[in-house]
Scaffold this motif. Structure first.
Motif, PDB file in Angstrom:
ATOM      1  N   GLY A 253       0.892  -1.193   0.061  1.00 46.34           N
ATOM      2  CA  GLY A 253      -0.118   0.040  -0.088  1.00 46.34           C
ATOM      3  C   GLY A 253       0.905   1.054   0.089  1.00 46.34           C
ATOM      4  N   ARG A 254       0.183   2.385   0.022  1.00 45.65           N
ATOM      5  CA  ARG A 254       1.003   3.526  -0.173  1.00 45.65           C
ATOM      6  C   ARG A 254       1.927   3.827   1.049  1.00 45.65           C
ATOM      7  NH1 ARG A 254       1.088   8.198  -2.671  1.00 45.65           N
ATOM      8  NH2 ARG A 254      -0.587   7.450  -4.114  1.00 45.65           N
ATOM      9  N   GLU A 255       1.394   3.694   2.389  1.00 50.20           N
ATOM     10  CA  GLU A 255       2.574   3.789   3.527  1.00 50.20           C
ATOM     11  C   GLU A 255       3.614   2.834   3.261  1.00 50.20           C
ATOM     12  OE1 GLU A 255       2.024   3.551   8.124  1.00 50.20           O
ATOM     13  OE2 GLU A 255       0.251   3.523   7.274  1.00 50.20           O
ATOM     14  N   GLN A 256       3.539   1.766   2.768  1.00 50.14           N
ATOM     15  CA  GLN A 256       4.528   0.956   2.674  1.00 50.14           C
ATOM     16  C   GLN A 256       5.682   1.296   1.743  1.00 50.14           C
ATOM     17  OE1 GLN A 256       5.609  -1.791   4.994  1.00 50.14           O
ATOM     18  NE2 GLN A 256       7.531  -1.363   3.764  1.00 50.14           N
ATOM     19  N   ALA A 257       5.153   1.710   0.439  1.00 47.56           N
ATOM     20  CA  ALA A 257       5.739   2.090  -0.538  1.00 47.56           C
ATOM     21  C   ALA A 257       6.243   3.431  -0.285  1.00 47.56           C
ATOM     22  CB  ALA A 257       4.625   2.443  -1.838  1.00 47.56           C
ATOM     23  N   THR A 258       5.995   4.199   0.300  1.00 46.65           N
ATOM     24  CA  THR A 258       6.461   5.671   0.880  1.00 46.65           C
ATOM     25  C   THR A 258       7.774   5.231   1.906  1.00 46.65           C
ATOM     26  OG1 THR A 258       4.329   6.876   0.541  1.00 46.65           O
ATOM     27  CG2 THR A 258       6.187   8.037   1.884  1.00 46.65           C
ATOM     28  N   SER A 259       7.548   4.436   2.763  1.00 45.81           N
ATOM     29  CA  SER A 259       8.531   3.910   3.556  1.00 45.81           C
ATOM     30  C   SER A 259       9.912   3.457   2.943  1.00 45.81           C
ATOM     31  CB  SER A 259       7.980   2.981   4.903  1.00 45.81           C
ATOM     32  OG  SER A 259       8.941   2.624   5.562  1.00 45.81           O
ATOM     33  N   ASP A 260       9.272   2.405   2.062  1.00 39.17           N
ATOM     34  CA  ASP A 260      10.502   1.982   1.267  1.00 39.17           C
ATOM     35  C   ASP A 260      11.238   2.886   0.442  1.00 39.17           C
ATOM     36  OD1 ASP A 260       9.770  -0.523   2.334  1.00 39.17           O
ATOM     37  OD2 ASP A 260       8.586  -1.418   0.437  1.00 39.17           O
ATOM     38  N   PHE A 261      10.651   3.931  -0.197  1.00 37.98           N
ATOM     39  CA  PHE A 261      11.283   4.655  -1.104  1.00 37.98           C
ATOM     40  C   PHE A 261      12.105   5.808  -0.171  1.00 37.98           C
ATOM     41  CE2 PHE A 261      10.900   9.050  -3.140  1.00 37.98           C
ATOM     42  CZ  PHE A 261      11.678   8.647  -4.175  1.00 37.98           C
ATOM     43  N   VAL A 262      11.765   6.063   0.887  1.00 41.58           N
ATOM     44  CA  VAL A 262      12.521   7.097   1.656  1.00 41.58           C
ATOM     45  C   VAL A 262      13.851   6.434   2.324  1.00 41.58           C
ATOM     46  CG1 VAL A 262      10.456   8.637   2.086  1.00 41.58           C
ATOM     47  CG2 VAL A 262      11.050   7.002   3.819  1.00 41.58           C
ATOM     48  N   ASN A 263      13.645   5.035   2.395  1.00 39.62           N
ATOM     49  CA  ASN A 263      14.533   4.276   2.846  1.00 39.62           C
ATOM     50  C   ASN A 263      15.583   3.644   1.779  1.00 39.62           C
ATOM     51  OD1 ASN A 263      14.675   4.213   5.888  1.00 39.62           O
ATOM     52  ND2 ASN A 263      12.427   3.568   5.506  1.00 39.62           N
ATOM     53  N   ASN A 264      15.290   4.175   0.699  1.00 44.99           N
ATOM     54  CA  ASN A 264      16.089   4.277  -0.570  1.00 44.99           C
ATOM     55  C   ASN A 264      16.197   2.574  -1.189  1.00 44.99           C
ATOM     56  OD1 ASN A 264      17.636   6.733  -0.056  1.00 44.99           O
ATOM     57  ND2 ASN A 264      18.726   5.950   1.417  1.00 44.99           N
ATOM     58  N   LYS A 265      15.081   1.874  -0.857  1.00 42.43           N
ATOM     59  CA  LYS A 265      14.876   0.584  -1.272  1.00 42.43           C
ATOM     60  C   LYS A 265      14.780   0.720  -2.767  1.00 42.43           C
ATOM     61  CE  LYS A 265      12.328  -3.655  -0.502  1.00 42.43           C
ATOM     62  NZ  LYS A 265      11.302  -4.296   0.328  1.00 42.43           N
ATOM     63  N   TYR A 266      13.984   2.059  -3.317  1.00 40.39           N
ATOM     64  CA  TYR A 266      13.596   1.912  -4.702  1.00 40.39           C
ATOM     65  C   TYR A 266      14.216   3.426  -5.052  1.00 40.39           C
ATOM     66  CZ  TYR A 266      10.366  -1.534  -3.509  1.00 40.39           C
ATOM     67  OH  TYR A 266       9.724  -2.858  -2.715  1.00 40.39           O
ATOM     68  N   PRO A 267      14.669   3.540  -6.188  1.00 37.05           N
ATOM     69  CA  PRO A 267      14.996   5.050  -6.629  1.00 37.05           C
ATOM     70  C   PRO A 267      13.983   5.948  -7.142  1.00 37.05           C
ATOM     71  CG  PRO A 267      15.750   3.329  -8.327  1.00 37.05           C
ATOM     72  CD  PRO A 267      15.119   2.621  -7.164  1.00 37.05           C
ATOM     73  N   MET A 268      12.763   5.355  -7.522  1.00 44.17           N
ATOM     74  CA  MET A 268      11.706   5.869  -8.147  1.00 44.17           C
ATOM     75  C   MET A 268      10.305   5.573  -7.597  1.00 44.17           C
ATOM     76  SD  MET A 268      12.536   6.007 -12.295  1.00 44.17           S
ATOM     77  CE  MET A 268      13.131   4.299 -12.483  1.00 44.17           C
ATOM     78  N   PHE A 269       9.291   6.467  -7.393  1.00 40.96           N
ATOM     79  CA  PHE A 269       7.880   6.282  -6.887  1.00 40.96           C
ATOM     80  C   PHE A 269       6.728   6.828  -7.727  1.00 40.96           C
ATOM     81  CE2 PHE A 269       5.626   6.971  -2.863  1.00 40.96           C
ATOM     82  CZ  PHE A 269       4.765   5.996  -3.096  1.00 40.96           C
ATOM     83  N   ILE A 270       5.974   6.060  -8.212  1.00 36.64           N
ATOM     84  CA  ILE A 270       4.824   6.756  -9.123  1.00 36.64           C
ATOM     85  C   ILE A 270       3.885   7.367  -8.072  1.00 36.64           C
ATOM     86  CG2 ILE A 270       3.199   6.555 -10.942  1.00 36.64           C
ATOM     87  CD1 ILE A 270       4.923   4.537 -12.331  1.00 36.64           C
ATOM     88  N   SER A 271       3.475   8.686  -8.209  1.00 39.72           N
ATOM     89  CA  SER A 271       2.642   9.410  -7.392  1.00 39.72           C
ATOM     90  C   SER A 271       2.003  10.510  -7.671  1.00 39.72           C
ATOM     91  CB  SER A 271       3.500   9.277  -5.734  1.00 39.72           C
ATOM     92  OG  SER A 271       2.832  10.002  -4.862  1.00 39.72           O
ATOM     93  N   GLY A 272       1.088  10.846  -7.081  1.00 36.17           N
ATOM     94  CA  GLY A 272       0.676  12.311  -7.098  1.00 36.17           C
ATOM     95  C   GLY A 272       1.368  13.183  -6.476  1.00 36.17           C
ATOM     96  N   THR A 273       1.433  14.587  -6.839  1.00 40.67           N
ATOM     97  CA  THR A 273       2.142  15.646  -6.023  1.00 40.67           C
ATOM     98  C   THR A 273       1.907  15.643  -4.672  1.00 40.67           C
ATOM     99  OG1 THR A 273       0.660  17.225  -6.825  1.00 40.67           O
ATOM    100  CG2 THR A 273       2.632  17.003  -7.974  1.00 40.67           C
ATOM    101  N   TRP A 274       0.742  15.340  -4.318  1.00 39.23           N
ATOM    102  CA  TRP A 274       0.430  15.445  -2.853  1.00 39.23           C
ATOM    103  C   TRP A 274       1.122  14.348  -1.994  1.00 39.23           C
ATOM    104  CZ3 TRP A 274      -2.890  13.970  -6.997  1.00 39.23           C
ATOM    105  CH2 TRP A 274      -3.005  12.730  -7.204  1.00 39.23           C
ATOM    106  N   GLY A 275       1.847  13.223  -2.488  1.00 37.03           N
ATOM    107  CA  GLY A 275       2.429  12.251  -1.979  1.00 37.03           C
ATOM    108  C   GLY A 275       3.847  12.689  -1.258  1.00 37.03           C
TER     109      GLY A 275
END
Length: 418
Positions: A253-275
């Motif tokens: 879900g969004r919360e997990q994807a956001t956490s993974d992104f900010v912890n450098n697990k992924y270099p890209m995250f498709i999202s709205g600007t609100w993210g």
């Protein structure tokens, strides 16, 4: 309110009903002796703290008026549930270009703000987006878009530039994959987010594809027809991107994807600007930038935009002057500066400086002439949410032909009922 209830129920977002005097997910305001208390339903839960600050400033300047902010986590569901039962807040934030909220305007729930001087504080193009049947019911404050958040440090480590074309994007994905890095954070468990991504990408492929959806919905035409390749192109593009995402994306879900992104697990995250608000809350020093999603068809590039923050007030509030006064207060440049600096969504209020570096490129492009209003604003209410269900199935079975058949079925159903 039969029109609203039908539209909201079709959208699959009204989940329950309560008494007209009960605020689902929020306490009803209590009268304060010698003062006026207004309920303010605020859609963007991530902006609750900055609105608390704005409200405190307003109340200090207007000691006879109290603002009760209601901003539950599942705000849109709660708001539409309350509206359907006749529980109308004095002040409300809505998405005025979308069909569901136009239904609210048609029901006479929102006050007509046409000609109010406060509208002059916003860019004229944003006010135009808020028009419905020649009237304006809301004051726009910010626009949103959709793109790809990029971890600039991870790109630099691979000697990569941020992607501008679809080929650039796929090359970046392949480079990260070769380095043993999963390239894209996907939150496909969130069907709403998945539907938003699909809707934005097909709009990027053809900005006015809503006309083709109407054609399919009202005739014997089909998205399997050779002259209507747009849904197929979008589906194939999304499947291609998922090759470079987590294999269990439908469990994320969004919360997990956001956490993974900010912890450098992924270099890209498709999202709205609100993210961005959630990203910077977790990693305020993160070196990132959002770039537009490139056109998978390799043709002209345009940016999807929508009205993201817009305030209006109830046509039946007992305190219309105070409600309008609060909206006018929020529209002051020095007050909106607080929202722009803390919530981050690109502002449309004149005189406000935009300092959010990760969205600087998006803000620049949103001010240009290569933009289009997101398709949900033209589609029947609820259709996008319904469409997201076969979209999730597509990610499981990768059967594009079946997805096209399901798209035809849903589009014809919703246009028949609209």
């Amino acid at each position: 309110m039969a029109v609203l209830s039908a539209a909201a129920l079709a959208a699959g977002i009204i989940t329950g009903c309560g008494g007209a005097s009960d605020h689902t997910g929020g306490e009803s305001s209590k009268a304060v002796a010698g003062s006026v208390t207004l309920d303010f339903f605020q859609m963007k839960n991530e902006a609750k703290s900055v609105y608390d600050e704005i409200i405190a400033k307003f109340e200090a300047e207007n000691p006879g008026v109290k603002i009760n902010q209601i901003s539950p986590a599942d705000s849109e569901t709660v708001f539409l549930t309350n509206i359907s039962t006749g529980d109308i807040p004095d002040i409300m934030s809505v998405y005025p270009a979308e069909a569901t909220y136009k239904s609210i305007m048609d029901e006479g729930i929102m006050a007509d703000m046409t000609g109010e001087k406060v509208l002059e504080n916003a860019e004229a193009t944003a006010v135009k987006m808020c028009e419905h049947n020649g009237k304006v019911y809301t004051m726009p404050f910010a626009l949103s878009s959709f793109g790809i958040f990029c971890n600039k440090d991870m790109f630099e480590e691979q000697n990569l530039e941020l992607p501008e074309t679809w080929d650039d994007l796929i090359k970046a994905c392949q480079t990260f994959e070769a380095a043993g890095i999963t390239a894209i954070a996907c939150n496909d468990k969130d069907s709403v987010a998945l539907g938003q991504e699909a809707e934005r990408i097909i709009g990027i492929i053809k900005n006015d594809v809503y006309n083709d959806f109407e054609t399919v919905g009202t005739s014997d035409a089909s998205f399997t027809d050779a002259n209507l390749p747009y849904v197929r192109t979008m589906a194939e593009a999304m499947l291609e991107l998922r090759k470079y995402g987590p294999k269990d994306s439908l469990a994320i879900g969004r919360e997990q994807a956001t956490s993974d992104f900010v912890n450098n697990k992924y270099p890209m995250f498709i999202s709205g600007t609100w993210g961005l608000a959630a990203i910077l809350k977790a990693a305020p020093e993160m070196n990132l930038s959002m770039v537009p999603i490139p056109n998978p068809a390799g043709e002209a590039q345009s940016l999807p935009i929508n009205v993201d923050i817009a305030l209006g007030y109830s046509a039946t509030t007992e305190h219309p002057e105070e409600a309008l006064k609060f909206i006018e207060f929020c529209a002051r440049p020095e007050i909106n500066q607080l929202l722009a600096d803390n919530e981050g969504t690109p502002t449309v209020i004149k005189g406000v400086e935009y300092h959010i570096e990760p969205l600087a490129l998006m803000k620049e492009k949103m001010a240009g002439d290569k933009t289009f209003l997101t398709l949900v604003n033209y589609w029947p209410a609820g259709m996008r949410n319904e469409w997201a269900i076969p979209m999730q199935q597509l990610l499981i079975d990768q059967n594009v032909d079946h997805f096209l058949e399901e798209t035809d079925r849903i589009v014809k159903q919703y246009y028949k009922e609209s």
